[in-house]
Design a protein around this motif. Structure first.
Motif, short mmCIF file in Angstrom:
data_model
loop_
_atom_site.label_atom_id
_atom_site.label_comp_id
_atom_site.label_asym_id
_atom_site.label_seq_id
_atom_site.Cartn_x
_atom_site.Cartn_y
_atom_site.Cartn_z
N ARG A 92 -22.29 -20.71 10.75
CA ARG A 92 -23.27 -21.44 10.31
C ARG A 92 -24.78 -21.18 11.08
NH1 ARG A 92 -20.05 -25.92 10.15
NH2 ARG A 92 -20.92 -26.92 12.04
N HIS A 93 -24.54 -21.04 12.43
CA HIS A 93 -25.47 -20.69 13.21
C HIS A 93 -26.07 -19.18 13.01
CE1 HIS A 93 -28.30 -20.23 16.96
NE2 HIS A 93 -27.71 -19.05 17.12
N TRP A 122 -11.95 -30.27 10.84
CA TRP A 122 -11.38 -29.16 11.40
C TRP A 122 -10.08 -29.87 12.02
CZ3 TRP A 122 -14.25 -25.95 8.80
CH2 TRP A 122 -15.71 -26.15 8.79
N LYS A 140 -18.94 -23.48 13.20
CA LYS A 140 -20.37 -23.52 13.71
C LYS A 140 -21.04 -22.34 14.11
CE LYS A 140 -22.60 -26.38 17.48
NZ LYS A 140 -22.24 -26.95 18.72
N MET A 178 -11.88 -28.95 16.92
CA MET A 178 -13.10 -28.51 17.12
C MET A 178 -13.33 -27.45 17.96
SD MET A 178 -16.24 -29.57 15.90
CE MET A 178 -17.36 -28.15 15.98
N GLY A 204 -13.35 -25.63 14.41
CA GLY A 204 -14.69 -26.08 14.58
C GLY A 204 -15.71 -25.37 15.20
N ASN A 205 -15.41 -24.81 16.25
CA ASN A 205 -16.61 -23.68 16.82
C ASN A 205 -16.70 -22.60 15.88
OD1 ASN A 205 -17.22 -25.28 19.02
ND2 ASN A 205 -15.59 -24.75 20.27
#
Length: 211
Positions: free
Chosen positions: A200-201, A186, A197, A189, A193-194
């Motif tokens: 994905r969660h 990324w 993330k 992040m 990136g966050n």
């Protein structure tokens, strides 16, 4: 009340990539232009140390005095930026950069190096830039040199990456992956990136509920 200057994100790892990244979002889809006029170019150069405070003030004064020349310098800066972006995106995608882009950079490098000077610093010498702060293209000289140094360093050039959200047409920023394992995905992040993330969660949570 005077608005504070925009703070440029300098997560590219090299000056030339930070300059290429002065378009946020996804080029051609949802671009966020951060260079609207010549003063923005000077502000970027000031924040990155490409020019010092005194040079920045002088350049802005010269731009007010010579607006047509400043507009040409700004137009040239945007052309250079897109040339840099295409060239380093090609490197990130393991493609050969376009010959015309390499030629443009070579020409720009020759023009920039004409302003390279030896400077006395105490008992030693160092390479610096022409002290003529009235040259309106001065903010671009260190950018071009940065690009040439990155392109000619195989180890570093091979670590040029494009943000992982390029695949979803959300971010087109470039960076040098300086992690030991070469696993950085990324541009930032804290931002992309966050975002990835969190997605994905959310996807895992939804799949678990559907299982």
């Amino acid at each position: 009340m005077t608005q504070p200057p925009f703070r440029f994100d300098l997560s590219g790892g090299r000056l030339c990539l930070d300059f290429a990244n002065t378009v946020g979002g996804m080029r051609g889809v949802t671009p966020k232009e951060r260079l609207a006029a010549y003063p923005d170019l000077v502000e970027f150069a000031r924040q990155t140390g490409a020019v010092n405070e005194a040079q920045a003030r002088h350049l802005l004064a010269e731009a007010r005095r010579r607006p047509a020349e400043a507009e040409r310098a700004f137009s040239d800066a945007l052309t250079l930026r897109e040339t840099l972006y295409r060239t380093f995106l090609a490197r990130a995608e393991r493609r050969a950069p376009a010959a015309e882009d390499v030629e443009r950079l070579s020409t720009a490098l020759g023009a920039a190096l004409a302003h390279r000077r030896l400077e006395r610093r105490g008992d030693a010498f160092a390479l610096g830039w022409d002290a003529d702060a009235g040259a309106l293209d001065a903010p671009l000289w260190p950018v071009v040199l940065s690009a040439a140094e990155l392109l000619t360093s195989d180890a570093d050039a091979d670590r040029v990456r494009v943000c992982g959200l390029y695949e979803t047409h959300e971010c087109s920023w470039l960076f040098v992956d300086e992690t030991r394992a070469g696993t950085r995905r990324w541009c930032s992040m804290q931002d992309c990136g966050n975002k990835a993330k969190a997605r994905r969660h959310h996807r895992r949570t939804r799949e678990q509920r559907q299982a």
